[in-house]
Design an enzyme around this catalytic site. Structure first.
Site, PDB file in Angstrom:
ATOM      1  NE  ARG A 189      -3.890  -2.156   0.123  1.00  0.00           N
ATOM      2  CZ  ARG A 189      -3.708  -3.367  -0.382  1.00  0.00           C
ATOM      3  NH1 ARG A 189      -2.588  -3.647  -1.021  1.00  0.00           N
ATOM      4  NH2 ARG A 189      -4.637  -4.293  -0.277  1.00  0.00           N
ATOM      5  CB  SER A 259      -9.339  -0.856   3.363  1.00  0.00           C
ATOM      6  OG  SER A 259      -9.685  -2.185   3.025  1.00  0.00           O
ATOM      7  CD  GLU A 329      -5.545   1.179   2.383  1.00  0.00           C
ATOM      8  OE1 GLU A 329      -5.375   1.360   1.159  1.00  0.00           O
ATOM      9  OE2 GLU A 329      -5.855   0.079   2.866  1.00  0.00           O
TER      10      GLU A 329
END
Length: 339
Positions: A189, A259, A329
Site C-alpha cells: 500500500r 478500506s 488509506e
C-alpha cells in the site's frame, strides 16, 4: 494571488468546452457520496489536455487538485476552492511480444473493471486479481493497490507522470517524466507518491489534511506500462468472477471508500476496530460497517464530518488500547477546519 472562479471558469471553458463546470458537487465524484462543491470542475481525457491544464494553472497561479474516480478521497463538506480536475485518460494499446507475453500501455484514468474486461477475453492476464478494486490504475500506482497477495507493482514496468514540482515556487511549465519500476519505491500500500499524502492525526486525535500545494499532487500519474501474460480466456474469467464474488461476500454494499486504514504489520485493522467495540458505530449518516469494521459506509445522508468523526474515533480507540497508530488509506481534500 486571489483565485477568481468566474475568470478561471471562462478561460478553461474556452480550452476544454463541455468538460468544464462551475460549482460541481463533489459528492457526485466520491464513492462516499459526500462533499461540497468544487469552484471549477474539469475532466481531461487526453495527455495533451492534462499537460495543458497543469500548464495553465501553473501560469495563472490557480490552485489545482487532480483526482481519479474518487475512491480513496474524502472531500470536505465545504468543498474545494480552485480547480478540481478528473483524469479520464482511458486509451490503451496492447503489443503482443510473440513469446506468450504482451505489453499494455494504458491511460491512468481507466478503471480496473474496464481494463480487465477488455484484456481477459483476448487471453491476456496480469490484472485479473483486481475486478473489485473500484479506483483507476493511476490511483492504483499511488497506493500500490492489491489483494490476496497480488498487487499492481508485480506487473508494472514504468509510469509516466506530469511533474509540476517546479511550479510551486514560480510559474514553470510541467515536464513529462518516466519512472522505471525500480524508482517507484513500491511496497504494501505504498509508492514514492504516497508519503507526501499521508493524513496525520493532531494532539486531539483529529485527522488533519495534508498541506495544500498549488498543484496537488505535484507528480500526476498519466500513463502506465504493464506486463501481461497469455492465458486461457475462460480460466481468466473464472478467476475474475471468483475475486468479484469474494469481495461481494466480505465487503459492505453501501457507499464507501474501501478500506479506511492500512493493515498494521502482523494484524488487521478491521479486527482491531472490532476489538474496541466500534463495529456498527453510527455518527450522523455514517457507520462503521457491521459487515467489515475497516469500512465506513454512508447509510443515508452522511456528511464528510460524520465520516471524519468515525475515523478519529477508530484511530484513537485502537491507539489507546493497543498502542497501534493506524494509517489512513483515505486522503482528506478540501476546506477542512483547522484544529
Amino acid at each position: 494571488m486571489t483565485f477568481d472562479a468566474e475568470i478561471a471558469y471562462n478561460e478553461l471553458l474556452a480550452h476544454f468546452g463541455r468538460h468544464v463546470r462551475r460549482d460541481e458537487p463533489l459528492a457526485r465524484h466520491c464513492t462516499f457520496g459526500v462533499g461540497g462543491p468544487a469552484d471549477v470542475w474539469v475532466s481531461v481525457d487526453t495527455p495533451e489536455d492534462l499537460v495543458g491544464l497543469v500548464t495553465i494553472c501553473a501560469e495563472q497561479r490557480w490552485p489545482l487538485l487532480i483526482t481519479g474516480n474518487g475512491t480513496n478521497v474524502l472531500y470536505a463538506d465545504a468543498g474545494v476552492r480552485g480547480v478540481v480536475a478528473r483524469v479520464a485518460l482511458n486509451a490503451f494499446t496492447i503489443e503482443d511480444r510473440g513469446d506468450g507475453t504482451a505489453f499494455l500501455t494504458v491511460g491512468a484514468g481507466i478503471s480496473w473493471p474496464r481494463i480487465i474486461n477488455e484484456i481477459a477475453p483476448k487471453g491476456w492476464g496480469g490484472l485479473e486479481f483486481g475486478p473489485g478494486i473500484p479506483g483507476t490504475l493511476g490511483g492504483g500506482v499511488v497506493s500500490n493497490a492489491g489483494v490476496h497477495g497480488h498487487d499492481l507493482g508485480q506487473v508494472l514496468e514504468w509510469v509516466e507522470i506530469v511533474d509540476a514540482r517546479q511550479s510551486e515556487e514560480r510559474p514553470v511549465a510541467p515536464t513529462v517524466v518516466r519512472y522505471q519500476h525500480s524508482e517507484l519505491d513500491l511496497s504494501y500500500r505504498h509508492s514514492r507518491f504516497r508519503s507526501q499524502r499521508r493524513v496525520q492525526f493532531d494532539e486531539e486525535g483529529n485527522p488533519v489534511a495534508a498541506p495544500r500545494q498549488l498543484i496537488e499532487p505535484a507528480e500526476i500519474v498519466m500513463q502506465l506500462g504493464i506486463r501481461l501474460t497469455q492465458g486461457d480466456p475462460q480460466q481468466l474469467r473464472a478467476e475474475i468472477d471468483e475475486h468479484k464474488q469474494y469481495r461481494k461476500r466480505t465487503q459492505p454494499p453501501q457507499q464507501s471508500a474501501g478500506s479506511i486504514f492500512k493493515n498494521p504489520a502482523g494484524d488487521y485493522a478491521g479486527r482491531l476496530i472490532e476489538a474496541v467495540g466500534l463495529k456498527g458505530q453510527i455518527q450522523g449518516g455514517a457507520q462503521i460497517s457491521e459487515r467489515h469494521a475497516n469500512f465506513i459506509v454512508n447509510v443515508g445522508g452522511a456528511r464528510a464530518d460524520d465520516v471524519a468523526a468515525l475515523m478519529r474515533e477508530a484511530h484513537q480507540r485502537v491507539y489507546d488500547r493497543f498502542g497501534i497508530d493506524l494509517e489512513l488509506e483515505v486522503e482528506l481534500r478540501g476546506e477542512w477546519k483547522v484544529s
